[in-house]
Design an enzyme around this catalytic site. Structure first.
Site, PDB file in Angstrom:
ATOM      1  N   HIS A 145       2.944  -4.043   6.674  1.00 35.44           N
ATOM      2  CA  HIS A 145       1.987  -2.959   6.459  1.00 35.44           C
ATOM      3  C   HIS A 145       2.053  -1.978   7.631  1.00 35.44           C
ATOM      4  CE1 HIS A 145      -0.336  -4.538   2.964  1.00 35.44           C
ATOM      5  NE2 HIS A 145       0.164  -5.691   3.392  1.00 35.44           N
ATOM      6  N   ARG A 173      -3.222   4.864  -1.850  1.00 37.75           N
ATOM      7  CA  ARG A 173      -3.092   3.501  -1.321  1.00 37.75           C
ATOM      8  C   ARG A 173      -2.840   2.449  -2.401  1.00 37.75           C
ATOM      9  NH1 ARG A 173      -5.330  -0.090   2.811  1.00 37.75           N
ATOM     10  NH2 ARG A 173      -6.391  -1.887   1.895  1.00 37.75           N
ATOM     11  N   HIS A 202       0.856  -1.184   0.000  1.00 41.90           N
ATOM     12  CA  HIS A 202       0.000   0.000   0.000  1.00 41.90           C
ATOM     13  C   HIS A 202       0.890   1.232   0.000  1.00 41.90           C
ATOM     14  CE1 HIS A 202      -3.264  -2.735   1.839  1.00 41.90           C
ATOM     15  NE2 HIS A 202      -3.445  -2.618   0.532  1.00 41.90           N
ATOM     16  N   ALA A 203       0.714   2.058  -1.008  1.00 36.73           N
ATOM     17  CA  ALA A 203       1.698   3.081  -1.347  1.00 36.73           C
ATOM     18  C   ALA A 203       2.004   4.049  -0.206  1.00 36.73           C
ATOM     19  CB  ALA A 203       1.207   3.853  -2.578  1.00 36.73           C
ATOM     20  N   ARG A 204       1.000   4.420   0.561  1.00 36.79           N
ATOM     21  CA  ARG A 204       1.171   5.461   1.577  1.00 36.79           C
ATOM     22  C   ARG A 204       1.866   4.958   2.842  1.00 36.79           C
ATOM     23  NH1 ARG A 204      -5.358   5.913   2.461  1.00 36.79           N
ATOM     24  NH2 ARG A 204      -5.716   3.896   3.444  1.00 36.79           N
ATOM     25  N   GLU A 205       2.117   3.655   2.919  1.00 38.59           N
ATOM     26  CA  GLU A 205       2.693   3.072   4.134  1.00 38.59           C
ATOM     27  C   GLU A 205       4.221   3.111   4.066  1.00 38.59           C
ATOM     28  OE1 GLU A 205       0.688  -0.716   4.460  1.00 38.59           O
ATOM     29  OE2 GLU A 205      -1.285   0.256   4.386  1.00 38.59           O
ATOM     30  N   GLU A 257       1.387  -5.310  10.986  1.00 39.82           N
ATOM     31  CA  GLU A 257       1.019  -3.891  10.887  1.00 39.82           C
ATOM     32  C   GLU A 257       1.907  -3.104  11.855  1.00 39.82           C
ATOM     33  OE1 GLU A 257      -1.274  -2.461   8.950  1.00 39.82           O
ATOM     34  OE2 GLU A 257      -2.491  -4.148   8.225  1.00 39.82           O
ATOM     35  N   ARG A 310      -6.040  -7.166  -2.191  1.00 41.10           N
ATOM     36  CA  ARG A 310      -7.360  -7.774  -2.365  1.00 41.10           C
ATOM     37  C   ARG A 310      -7.443  -8.453  -3.728  1.00 41.10           C
ATOM     38  NH1 ARG A 310      -6.750  -5.809   1.917  1.00 41.10           N
ATOM     39  NH2 ARG A 310      -8.255  -4.762   3.293  1.00 41.10           N
ATOM     40  N   TYR A 364      -1.065   0.803   9.559  1.00 38.71           N
ATOM     41  CA  TYR A 364      -0.528   0.901  10.895  1.00 38.71           C
ATOM     42  C   TYR A 364      -1.476   0.228  11.884  1.00 38.71           C
ATOM     43  CZ  TYR A 364      -3.823   4.897  10.928  1.00 38.71           C
ATOM     44  OH  TYR A 364      -4.940   5.684  10.811  1.00 38.71           O
TER      45      TYR A 364
END
Length: 422
Positions: free
Chosen positions: A310, A237, A179-182, A386, A255, A312
């Site tokens: 991942h 994301r 997920h890009a924003r992580e 996470e 997914r 959070y």
């Protein structure tokens, strides 16, 4: 070895600068981010929020909702008198601070400097970090490529091995930046890689682990999305795949794995949603490439351990996500190890991670990597971790750079425990 790494670096740097910026950069200046306590009354709160301009920040909304409120609606939101904690007084200002990247440095031995972990970095520098790290340890590592992304970037990884030569031992397999924003996931994966390579020659514990397993580490599963967070939208994301007939861009690659993909309730069929699962299982170029690579590991020496990193929330999640009643055959063993890992992580800074079966401990997911790795790829252990921050902390995806090293160190200590016990 050095020639291959240099060639990969050239391609990656070219693509990082050649992909056109077709959209205006989204600003979050003046957005105030809140954590709302729901007391399991999520629907009523979401109804109130629907009248405001807000950006959702979390998916596990039963206990709390994390949102960023547009400047013009902050007063109206505060008038609702929800029970809240402030995550960001000014989200845009915190994003600006986060994007102050330190220069990339190497030591006299041509190894990336530990100062790397003092800040976040541009994608091109991440590529160079892995190229330089592998070039410094050519007897124990190499860069590999599993395929290309929607926009044509290489999905690269680094392979580490010990005695016996490459490909001779069962696999330990990591994914980061799905997920890009992580952003913190890429940094933690880099730290683990750095420690495994630099300590192999002088640490008996690490030598034992690297002699026992081959490590396959893919730090940027979603390179297009990650670049997009640095050029256009920090909170993006999904991947950047476009689809005929759909105005919205992107698929949630966690997914899109073709196992239990068709099960309802753990993903969205709406291309505009954050958890859009695609038109068919495995129909993103990134997942197609990862499936093929994963199959080579299964058909080789097998997969001992898979971790999908991942953020959070502070969770260590074991199978399954698609069904809260389903349990892996070795469920008790996995849960025991996860609990031991949580205990070891806490020894560094007191950070507490919740352990449990993914669907029950967090929420239902379908078409996710760990379910696929468990039942299709036959990994003995397949987990989602996470990372920081936790459910009681602020910051969300925009985690201050000062937390990179603590996040990495506690995971490194945990990984050493895990490798000694799996």
């Amino acid at each position: 070895m050095k020639t291959a790494a240099a060639a990969l670096l050239f391609v990656q740097l070219a693509l990082a600068t050649a992909v056109p910026k077709l959209e205006t950069k989204i600003s979050y200046d003046g957005y105030k981010a809140f954590r709302i306590k729901t007391d399991h009354n999520t629907a009523a709160i979401e109804s109130e929020l629907s009248r405001l301009s807000v950006v959702p920040l979390n998916l596990d909304t039963d206990k709390h909702i994390d949102i960023a409120v547009a400047p013009q609606d902050v007063a109206a939101f505060e008038a609702l008198k929800f029970t809240t904690d402030v995550m960001h007084e000014d989200l845009g200002a915190d994003i600006t601070k986060e994007a102050v990247f330190a220069p990339y440095e190497v030591t006299a031995q041509a190894i990336p400097s530990l100062t790397w972990f003092n800040s976040y970095h541009a994608y091109a520098d991440h590529v160079k970090f892995f190229s330089d790290l592998s070039a410094a340890f050519p007897q124990n590592s190499e860069i590999f490529n599993v395929g290309t992304s929607s926009q044509g970037r290489n999905i690269f990884g680094i392979h580490l091995w010990g005695s016996g030569g490459k490909g001779s031992k069962p696999a330990v397999y990591f994914h980061g930046s799905v997920h890009a924003r992580e952003w913190i996931t890429g940094k933690v994966v880099e730290y683990l890689t750095y420690q495994l390579l630099t300590q192999y020659g002088n640490n008996t514990e690490i030598k034992t682990a690297l002699d026992k397993y081959d490590f396959y580490i893919i730090p940027f599963v979603n390179p297009d999305g990650f670049v997009y967070t640095q050029t256009n939208n920090r909170l993006w994301r999904k991947n950047r795949q476009t689809r005929s007939g759909a105005s919205c861009v992107g698929t949630d690659m966690n997914r899109n794995w073709p196992y239990k993909w068709e099960v309802a309730g753990g993903a969205s069929t709406n291309p505009c949603d954050e958890t859009y699962k695609g038109a068919a299982g495995g129909d993103t170029p990134e997942i197609k490439a990862l499936m093929a690579f994963t199959e080579t590991l299964t058909n080789g020496k097998g997969i001992k351990l898979f971790i999908d990193w991942h953020s959070y929330g502070h969770y260590i999640l074991i199978p399954y996500g698609y069904n809260c009643a389903a349990k892996a055959p070795n469920h008790a063993r996995q849960l025991s190890l996860a609990q031991g890992l949580s205990t070891r992580i806490a020894q560094s800074y007191g950070t507490r991670f919740t352990t449990g079966q993914a669907c029950a401990a967090l929420y239902a997911t379908t078409g996710d990597s760990t379910d696929y790795l468990t039942d299709v790829a036959k990994a003995e252990f397949a987990w989602t971790i996470e990372l920081r921050p936790g459910s009681s902390a602020s910051n969300g995806f925009v985690l201050p750079a000062a937390q990179i090293l603590p996040s990495s160190i506690e995971q490194w200590e945990g990984l050493k425990y895990l490798l000694a016990n799996v």
